[in-house]
Design an enzyme around this catalytic site. Sequence first.
Site: not given
Ligand code: G3P
Ligand code: MG
Length: 243
Positions: A37, A10, A112, A39, A52
């Site tokens: 993953e 993440h 994302e 953002d 993010h």
């Molecule tokens: O994509 C899954 C997760 O990353 C969504 O929440 O706030 O960590 O971007 P966040």
């Molecule tokens: Mg995310």
Amino acid sequence: MWPYPKVIAHRGGGTLAPENTMAALQCGLSHGFRAVEFDVMLSKDGIPVLMHDPLFGRTVAGEGNVAGTMAQDLMRMDAGSWFSKDFAGEPVPSYQQVLEFCLKHGIWMNVEIKPVPGFEDATGRAVALMTRQINAGEQVLLSSFSFDALMRAKECAPEIARGFLTDQLESDWLQRLQALSAIALHTNHHYLNADLTGQVKDAGYGVFCYTVNTPARAREIVEWGVDAFCTDRIDLITHDFIA
Ligand code: G3P
Ligand code: MG
């Protein structure tokens, strides 16, 4: 069948490195993760960068915002010091830099799309077109809480896989997945259960959970049939946790 990696780091390196930076990707890689993953948000001049929060103050210092700042200025900001002095000066990377790094190292990406409100179409378009331009589509699964951003990505680059991201499943989840021609539902594991997992799987879609940080919980959701998840604890949950 889920054709993608099953355990994903993440924000690049979870809690072991400053999120959404090249250092985070290096950290994930050093822990054996070839699936991340992260953002992506647009700068003032429409360049996709890894970020993010729409506002400065947490991962980068100051009082400005991403949508009001040019990419060249964003990319000079320190996105590492908030995490630890060891990462001082770690810059905000562009999406293009990250795509190139991931292609070079064979890293699969759950990208994302994180639009600032009002920039859903522009962000979906920019991310889709950049992914295609760098020829990374086969290593990317796009996701977003913004249905509009994903629809725009679909229009611009339909060949890049999409997953609809939602905190809790709403009653229209199936219609949303169908409209997006998505391959998966991405959802918060806190609100999921075995029955809902089965419903989504029976409808023919993959199930991806965020953000699973204990091995016991990871085992539980996998038992339900969850296909993949991202984790902040790449030290506790290894890349090969799911056989
Ligand atoms: O994509 C899954 C997760 O990353 C969504 O929440 O706030 O960590 O971007 P966040
Ligand atoms: Mg995310």
